[in-house]
Write a protein that holds these residues in place. Structure first.
Motif, PDB file in Angstrom:
ATOM      1  N   SER A   1     -35.145 -18.634  -3.153  1.00  0.00           N
ATOM      2  CA  SER A   1     -35.733 -19.138  -4.397  1.00  0.00           C
ATOM      3  C   SER A   1     -34.909 -20.346  -4.830  1.00  0.00           C
ATOM      4  CB  SER A   1     -35.712 -18.047  -5.464  1.00  0.00           C
ATOM      5  OG  SER A   1     -34.392 -17.609  -5.670  1.00  0.00           O
ATOM      6  N   TRP A   2     -35.384 -21.093  -5.810  1.00  0.00           N
ATOM      7  CA  TRP A   2     -34.608 -22.199  -6.337  1.00  0.00           C
ATOM      8  C   TRP A   2     -33.351 -21.656  -7.003  1.00  0.00           C
ATOM      9  CZ3 TRP A   2     -35.282 -26.959  -4.842  1.00  0.00           C
ATOM     10  CH2 TRP A   2     -36.538 -27.377  -4.420  1.00  0.00           C
ATOM     11  N   SER A   3     -32.282 -22.382  -6.909  1.00  0.00           N
ATOM     12  CA  SER A   3     -31.012 -21.982  -7.517  1.00  0.00           C
ATOM     13  C   SER A   3     -31.105 -22.050  -9.037  1.00  0.00           C
ATOM     14  CB  SER A   3     -29.901 -22.927  -7.047  1.00  0.00           C
ATOM     15  OG  SER A   3     -30.115 -24.224  -7.603  1.00  0.00           O
ATOM     16  N   VAL A   4     -30.040 -21.637  -9.679  1.00  0.00           N
ATOM     17  CA  VAL A   4     -29.919 -21.887 -11.117  1.00  0.00           C
ATOM     18  C   VAL A   4     -29.914 -23.394 -11.310  1.00  0.00           C
ATOM     19  CG1 VAL A   4     -28.655 -19.753 -11.553  1.00  0.00           C
ATOM     20  CG2 VAL A   4     -27.399 -21.859 -11.066  1.00  0.00           C
ATOM     21  N   THR A   5     -30.126 -23.855 -12.518  1.00  0.00           N
ATOM     22  CA  THR A   5     -30.160 -25.301 -12.754  1.00  0.00           C
ATOM     23  C   THR A   5     -28.780 -25.832 -13.139  1.00  0.00           C
ATOM     24  OG1 THR A   5     -30.762 -24.962 -15.071  1.00  0.00           O
ATOM     25  CG2 THR A   5     -32.567 -25.290 -13.504  1.00  0.00           C
ATOM     26  N   ASP A   6     -28.588 -27.096 -12.863  1.00  0.00           N
ATOM     27  CA  ASP A   6     -27.414 -27.815 -13.324  1.00  0.00           C
ATOM     28  C   ASP A   6     -27.905 -29.097 -13.974  1.00  0.00           C
ATOM     29  OD1 ASP A   6     -24.601 -28.178 -13.638  1.00  0.00           O
ATOM     30  OD2 ASP A   6     -24.652 -29.682 -12.052  1.00  0.00           O
ATOM     31  N   THR A   7     -27.153 -29.613 -14.905  1.00  0.00           N
ATOM     32  CA  THR A   7     -27.553 -30.834 -15.606  1.00  0.00           C
ATOM     33  C   THR A   7     -26.411 -31.845 -15.589  1.00  0.00           C
ATOM     34  OG1 THR A   7     -26.797 -29.993 -17.742  1.00  0.00           O
ATOM     35  CG2 THR A   7     -29.113 -29.615 -17.170  1.00  0.00           C
ATOM     36  N   PHE A   8     -26.763 -33.090 -15.765  1.00  0.00           N
ATOM     37  CA  PHE A   8     -25.785 -34.161 -15.921  1.00  0.00           C
ATOM     38  C   PHE A   8     -26.440 -35.284 -16.710  1.00  0.00           C
ATOM     39  CE2 PHE A   8     -28.000 -35.032 -11.967  1.00  0.00           C
ATOM     40  CZ  PHE A   8     -28.311 -36.380 -12.066  1.00  0.00           C
TER      41      PHE A   8
ATOM     42  N   PRO B   1     -29.712 -45.228 -16.445  1.00  0.00           N
ATOM     43  CA  PRO B   1     -28.510 -45.041 -17.279  1.00  0.00           C
ATOM     44  C   PRO B   1     -28.824 -44.302 -18.579  1.00  0.00           C
ATOM     45  CG  PRO B   1     -28.622 -47.286 -16.456  1.00  0.00           C
ATOM     46  CD  PRO B   1     -29.935 -46.633 -16.125  1.00  0.00           C
ATOM     47  N   THR B   2     -27.835 -43.611 -19.099  1.00  0.00           N
ATOM     48  CA  THR B   2     -27.894 -42.819 -20.340  1.00  0.00           C
ATOM     49  C   THR B   2     -29.093 -41.880 -20.382  1.00  0.00           C
ATOM     50  OG1 THR B   2     -29.043 -44.533 -21.603  1.00  0.00           O
ATOM     51  CG2 THR B   2     -26.634 -44.566 -21.680  1.00  0.00           C
ATOM     52  N   THR B   3     -29.305 -41.178 -19.300  1.00  0.00           N
ATOM     53  CA  THR B   3     -30.445 -40.271 -19.187  1.00  0.00           C
ATOM     54  C   THR B   3     -29.958 -38.892 -18.762  1.00  0.00           C
ATOM     55  OG1 THR B   3     -31.852 -42.135 -18.566  1.00  0.00           O
ATOM     56  CG2 THR B   3     -32.689 -39.936 -18.071  1.00  0.00           C
ATOM     57  N   ASP B   4     -30.547 -37.839 -19.349  1.00  0.00           N
ATOM     58  CA  ASP B   4     -30.233 -36.456 -18.986  1.00  0.00           C
ATOM     59  C   ASP B   4     -31.105 -36.033 -17.809  1.00  0.00           C
ATOM     60  OD1 ASP B   4     -28.446 -36.190 -21.157  1.00  0.00           O
ATOM     61  OD2 ASP B   4     -30.111 -35.720 -22.502  1.00  0.00           O
ATOM     62  N   TYR B   5     -30.475 -35.434 -16.802  1.00  0.00           N
ATOM     63  CA  TYR B   5     -31.173 -34.964 -15.609  1.00  0.00           C
ATOM     64  C   TYR B   5     -30.910 -33.483 -15.405  1.00  0.00           C
ATOM     65  CZ  TYR B   5     -32.211 -39.715 -14.055  1.00  0.00           C
ATOM     66  OH  TYR B   5     -32.708 -40.989 -13.960  1.00  0.00           O
ATOM     67  N   ILE B   6     -31.821 -32.850 -14.689  1.00  0.00           N
ATOM     68  CA  ILE B   6     -31.691 -31.461 -14.287  1.00  0.00           C
ATOM     69  C   ILE B   6     -31.949 -31.407 -12.784  1.00  0.00           C
ATOM     70  CG2 ILE B   6     -34.119 -30.930 -14.782  1.00  0.00           C
ATOM     71  CD1 ILE B   6     -33.217 -28.182 -15.775  1.00  0.00           C
ATOM     72  N   TRP B   7     -31.254 -30.488 -12.072  1.00  0.00           N
ATOM     73  CA  TRP B   7     -31.483 -30.375 -10.635  1.00  0.00           C
ATOM     74  C   TRP B   7     -31.287 -28.940 -10.152  1.00  0.00           C
ATOM     75  CZ3 TRP B   7     -27.786 -29.219  -6.792  1.00  0.00           C
ATOM     76  CH2 TRP B   7     -26.450 -29.194  -7.213  1.00  0.00           C
ATOM     77  N   GLN B   8     -31.883 -28.660  -8.998  1.00  0.00           N
ATOM     78  CA  GLN B   8     -31.783 -27.354  -8.336  1.00  0.00           C
ATOM     79  C   GLN B   8     -31.787 -27.568  -6.828  1.00  0.00           C
ATOM     80  OE1 GLN B   8     -35.371 -25.750 -10.349  1.00  0.00           O
ATOM     81  NE2 GLN B   8     -34.086 -23.958 -10.751  1.00  0.00           N
ATOM     82  N   ILE B   9     -31.417 -26.523  -6.111  1.00  0.00           N
ATOM     83  CA  ILE B   9     -31.387 -26.572  -4.653  1.00  0.00           C
ATOM     84  C   ILE B   9     -31.899 -25.249  -4.103  1.00  0.00           C
ATOM     85  CG2 ILE B   9     -28.983 -25.805  -4.599  1.00  0.00           C
ATOM     86  CD1 ILE B   9     -28.612 -27.642  -2.134  1.00  0.00           C
TER      87      ILE B   9
END
Length: 126
Positions: A103-110, A82-90
């Motif tokens: 290649s890895w996609s652009v990044t998204d965060t939540f 909880p209350t943590t910033d994450y980054i992800w790619q696909i």
């Protein structure tokens, strides 16, 4: 003998061409909760399966989800903090032997939300 094997190898591999493999686009995050989130994307064409990587921002270690079905355009990430910033790619895998990849996609965060109870100071009864 070695020269014949080498020539045969080049003939076989040169006849096996790979189509271009594109990474998914339009990444987004939805249904963000305390410990989980749905990540979403627009599917790429000619994909065999997908691979997702995600981590807490600032962490050096990625977590991976492999072999996501090519018909999927969403994935549930669980066991988050909880209350943590994450980054992800696909990325896309466009063949069954995982050689032709994007290649890895652009990044998204939540950011996951807090596990504290909501503020009830603004509730009224009559």
């Amino acid at each position: 003998m070695n020269a014949k094997i080498l020539i045969l190898f080049f003939v076989i591999t040169s006849n096996y061409s790979y189509s271009q493999c594109f990474s998914p686009v339009n990444l987004s995050s939805s249904n963000i909760n305390y410990y989980n989130v749905n990540i979403n994307w627009n599917s790429a064409s000619n994909v065999y399966n997908y691979r997702v990587r995600y981590k807490e921002i600032g962490s050096s270690s990625w977590l991976f989800i492999n072999n996501i079905n090519s018909t999927s355009n969403t994935q549930l990430l669980v066991n988050l903090t909880p209350t943590t910033d994450y980054i992800w790619q696909i990325k896309s895998y466009c063949d069954s032997i995982n050689i032709n990849t994007s290649s890895w996609s652009v990044t998204d965060t939540f950011t996951t939300i807090t596990n504290n109870c909501p503020n009830t100071n603004l509730l009224f009864t009559t």
